[in-house]
Design an enzyme around this catalytic site. Structure first.
Site, PDB file in Angstrom:
ATOM      1  N   LYS A  88      -5.251  13.232 -69.322  1.00 58.64           N
ATOM      2  CA  LYS A  88      -6.017  14.381 -68.800  1.00 58.64           C
ATOM      3  C   LYS A  88      -5.113  15.325 -68.003  1.00 58.64           C
ATOM      4  O   LYS A  88      -5.106  16.530 -68.231  1.00 58.64           O
ATOM      5  CB  LYS A  88      -7.156  13.902 -67.875  1.00 58.64           C
TER       6      LYS A  88
ATOM      7  N   ARG B 276     -18.160  12.032 -63.553  1.00 63.41           N
ATOM      8  CA  ARG B 276     -17.879  10.710 -64.120  1.00 63.41           C
ATOM      9  C   ARG B 276     -19.098   9.818 -64.186  1.00 63.41           C
ATOM     10  O   ARG B 276     -19.001   8.682 -64.654  1.00 63.41           O
ATOM     11  CB  ARG B 276     -16.849   9.980 -63.273  1.00 63.41           C
TER      12      ARG B 276
ATOM     13  N   ARG C   9     -10.140   0.084 -63.652  1.00 65.28           N
ATOM     14  CA  ARG C   9     -10.442   1.504 -63.857  1.00 65.28           C
ATOM     15  C   ARG C   9     -10.944   1.746 -65.281  1.00 65.28           C
ATOM     16  O   ARG C   9     -11.841   2.573 -65.503  1.00 65.28           O
ATOM     17  CB  ARG C   9      -9.192   2.354 -63.574  1.00 65.28           C
TER      18      ARG C   9
ATOM     19  N   ARG D 103       4.208   5.506 -65.693  1.00 68.11           N
ATOM     20  CA  ARG D 103       3.973   6.848 -65.138  1.00 68.11           C
ATOM     21  C   ARG D 103       4.712   7.032 -63.808  1.00 68.11           C
ATOM     22  O   ARG D 103       4.691   6.167 -62.943  1.00 68.11           O
ATOM     23  CB  ARG D 103       2.486   7.089 -64.896  1.00 68.11           C
TER      24      ARG D 103
ATOM     25  N   ARG E 231       1.930   5.935 -58.285  1.00 67.25           N
ATOM     26  CA  ARG E 231       0.646   5.898 -57.572  1.00 67.25           C
ATOM     27  C   ARG E 231       0.284   4.471 -57.198  1.00 67.25           C
ATOM     28  O   ARG E 231       0.538   3.548 -57.963  1.00 67.25           O
ATOM     29  CB  ARG E 231      -0.444   6.486 -58.479  1.00 67.25           C
TER      30      ARG E 231
HETATM   31  P1  AP5 Z   1      -1.782  11.438 -67.285  1.00 64.10           P
HETATM   32  O1  AP5 Z   1      -1.814  12.815 -67.861  1.00 64.10           O
HETATM   33  O2  AP5 Z   1      -1.247  11.267 -65.888  1.00 64.10           O
HETATM   34  O3  AP5 Z   1      -3.231  10.737 -67.446  1.00 64.10           O
HETATM   35  P2  AP5 Z   1      -4.626  10.966 -66.707  1.00 64.10           P
HETATM   36  O4  AP5 Z   1      -5.685  10.862 -67.744  1.00 64.10           O
HETATM   37  O5  AP5 Z   1      -4.564  12.243 -65.883  1.00 64.10           O
HETATM   38  O6  AP5 Z   1      -4.634   9.679 -65.802  1.00 64.10           O
HETATM   39  P3  AP5 Z   1      -5.168   9.371 -64.339  1.00 64.10           P
HETATM   40  O7  AP5 Z   1      -4.687   7.986 -64.054  1.00 64.10           O
HETATM   41  O8  AP5 Z   1      -4.773  10.448 -63.378  1.00 64.10           O
HETATM   42  O9  AP5 Z   1      -6.684   9.335 -64.534  1.00 64.10           O
HETATM   43  P4  AP5 Z   1      -7.702   8.547 -63.645  1.00 64.10           P
HETATM   44  O10 AP5 Z   1      -8.966   9.017 -64.212  1.00 64.10           O
HETATM   45  O11 AP5 Z   1      -7.502   7.094 -63.589  1.00 64.10           O
HETATM   46  O12 AP5 Z   1      -7.277   9.014 -62.186  1.00 64.10           O
HETATM   47  P5  AP5 Z   1      -7.891  10.085 -61.173  1.00 64.10           P
HETATM   48  O13 AP5 Z   1      -6.769  10.587 -60.365  1.00 64.10           O
HETATM   49  O14 AP5 Z   1      -8.747  11.057 -61.877  1.00 64.10           O
HETATM   50  O15 AP5 Z   1      -0.939  10.528 -68.304  1.00 64.10           O
HETATM   51  C1  AP5 Z   1      -0.689   9.165 -68.016  1.00 64.10           C
HETATM   52  C2  AP5 Z   1       0.758   8.808 -68.439  1.00 64.10           C
HETATM   53  O16 AP5 Z   1       0.868   8.891 -69.862  1.00 64.10           O
HETATM   54  C3  AP5 Z   1       1.839   9.740 -67.877  1.00 64.10           C
HETATM   55  O17 AP5 Z   1       2.978   8.990 -67.565  1.00 64.10           O
HETATM   56  C4  AP5 Z   1       2.110  10.729 -69.034  1.00 64.10           C
HETATM   57  O18 AP5 Z   1       3.459  11.211 -69.014  1.00 64.10           O
HETATM   58  C5  AP5 Z   1       1.858   9.852 -70.254  1.00 64.10           C
HETATM   59  N1  AP5 Z   1       1.280  10.601 -71.377  1.00 64.10           N
HETATM   60  C6  AP5 Z   1       0.336  11.580 -71.324  1.00 64.10           C
HETATM   61  N2  AP5 Z   1       0.036  12.002 -72.560  1.00 64.10           N
HETATM   62  C7  AP5 Z   1       0.791  11.264 -73.414  1.00 64.10           C
HETATM   63  C8  AP5 Z   1       0.916  11.216 -74.841  1.00 64.10           C
HETATM   64  N3  AP5 Z   1       0.180  12.029 -75.663  1.00 64.10           N
HETATM   65  N4  AP5 Z   1       1.772  10.309 -75.378  1.00 64.10           N
HETATM   66  C9  AP5 Z   1       2.507   9.474 -74.585  1.00 64.10           C
HETATM   67  N5  AP5 Z   1       2.426   9.481 -73.237  1.00 64.10           N
HETATM   68  C10 AP5 Z   1       1.582  10.356 -72.655  1.00 64.10           C
HETATM   69  O19 AP5 Z   1      -8.836   9.132 -60.302  1.00 64.10           O
HETATM   70  C11 AP5 Z   1      -8.300   8.156 -59.435  1.00 64.10           C
HETATM   71  C12 AP5 Z   1      -9.422   7.438 -58.703  1.00 64.10           C
HETATM   72  O20 AP5 Z   1     -10.142   8.383 -57.881  1.00 64.10           O
HETATM   73  C13 AP5 Z   1     -10.503   6.783 -59.579  1.00 64.10           C
HETATM   74  O21 AP5 Z   1     -10.127   5.490 -60.004  1.00 64.10           O
HETATM   75  C14 AP5 Z   1     -11.705   6.777 -58.622  1.00 64.10           C
HETATM   76  O22 AP5 Z   1     -11.606   5.712 -57.686  1.00 64.10           O
HETATM   77  C15 AP5 Z   1     -11.536   8.084 -57.861  1.00 64.10           C
HETATM   78  N6  AP5 Z   1     -12.272   9.189 -58.525  1.00 64.10           N
HETATM   79  C16 AP5 Z   1     -11.724  10.239 -59.200  1.00 64.10           C
HETATM   80  N7  AP5 Z   1     -12.699  11.034 -59.696  1.00 64.10           N
HETATM   81  C17 AP5 Z   1     -13.874  10.469 -59.312  1.00 64.10           C
HETATM   82  C18 AP5 Z   1     -15.248  10.829 -59.538  1.00 64.10           C
HETATM   83  N8  AP5 Z   1     -15.594  11.915 -60.249  1.00 64.10           N
HETATM   84  N9  AP5 Z   1     -16.193  10.022 -59.028  1.00 64.10           N
HETATM   85  C19 AP5 Z   1     -15.865   8.922 -58.301  1.00 64.10           C
HETATM   86  N10 AP5 Z   1     -14.594   8.529 -58.067  1.00 64.10           N
HETATM   87  C20 AP5 Z   1     -13.617   9.303 -58.564  1.00 64.10           C
END
Ligand code: AP5
Length: 222
Positions: free
Chosen positions: A18, A94, A168, A129, A157
């Site tokens: 994402k 979410r 997750r 990552r 992270r």
């Molecule tokens: P990356 O682009 O970083 O992936 P991402 O989908 O952004 O992953 P996140 O871990 O940030 O998502 P998340 O939903 O767990 O975390 P968030 O911060 O939102 O890519 C990942 C890796 O793959 C990178 O190394 C990249 O280089 C590589 N990559 C990317 N594309 C690729 C490809 N095509 N091929 C190969 N490699 C590739 O949430 C964190 C926490 O916050 C949650 O667990 C929750 O506790 C809380 N939270 C967040 N939002 C909410 C909500 N709405 N409600 C309640 N709690 C929430």
């Protein structure tokens, strides 16, 4: 008539890509990038009351309570830059309750982009990552190696470990269908995210172009 600025939600399992696609979208379209995870991590880093309440949920791989996240994201969406330029919401809504909060605030996204990636791939992506704290750039030790001059300052992270990633993923799976259903009025584009970044981007940009066309036609019809 000029179409109103685009409002896009990007959804997908943790580490589905994402944030990586979001960076391309906002630089291409000038939308404001709002990442719920980044907003929460900023609160944790600042040691605010909200951050203290959120931290344990995040470390455990669960969701932060709906009312806390809804207030945080809702306030950000109401700011002038979002209203003027449109936005890309990353990682929100979410849950069905978060979808309801958006609707009650009169906010109706034009497009839901869902990045689909198998679990085993997600685990490998999380392990490698690394983030650049100075620029916000996202790297992967194998799939997107950082340039040597930034390598020393990269960070991992605290929720990027094998135990938390599995929690997750389960959390994501428990809610994803409800979110797709609740955002039913938005155009849905499911994109195969288990391909190189550029191939994923080709599908994402095609979905964005279709949504822009739809928004322009709707504006003309008014
Ligand atoms: P990356 O682009 O970083 O992936 P991402 O989908 O952004 O992953 P996140 O871990 O940030 O998502 P998340 O939903 O767990 O975390 P968030 O911060 O939102 O890519 C990942 C890796 O793959 C990178 O190394 C990249 O280089 C590589 N990559 C990317 N594309 C690729 C490809 N095509 N091929 C190969 N490699 C590739 O949430 C964190 C926490 O916050 C949650 O667990 C929750 O506790 C809380 N939270 C967040 N939002 C909410 C909500 N709405 N409600 C309640 N709690 C929430």
């Amino acid at each position: 008539k000029r179409a109103p600025p685009l409002r896009v939600v990007i959804s997908g399992a943790p580490a589905s890509g994402k944030g990586t696609q979001a960076a391309r979208i906002v630089s291409g379209l000038g939308l404001v990038h709002i990442s719920a995870g980044d907003l929460l991590r900023a609160e944790v880093a600042a040691g605010s009351e909200l951050g203290q309440q959120a931290q344990a949920h995040m470390e455990a791989g669960g969701l932060v309570p709906d009312e806390l996240v809804a207030a945080l994201v809702g306030a950000r969406l109401a700011e002038a830059d979002c209203v003027q330029h449109g936005w890309l919401l990353d990682g929100y809504p979410r849950t069905a309750a978060q979808c309801t909060a958006l609707k009650e605030a009169g906010i109706h996204p034009d497009l839901l982009l869902s990045i689909e990636v198998p679990d085993a791939v997600l685990v490998a992506r999380v392990a490698g990552r690394r983030l650049d704290p100075d620029t916000g750039h996202i790297y992967h030790l194998t799939f997107k190696p950082p340039p040597p001059e930034v390598a020393d300052r990269l960070v991992q992270r605290s929720d990027d470990n094998e135990y938390t990633i599995r929690a997750r993923i389960q959390t994501y799976k428990a809610h994803v269908s409800a979110v797709k259903e609740a955002l039913g009025a938005a155009r849905l584009a499911e994109v195969d995210g288990d391909r190189p970044e550029g191939a994923v981007w080709a599908d994402v940009s095609a979905a964005l172009a279709a949504a822009q066309l739809g928004a322009a036609r709707a504006a003309d019809a008014v």
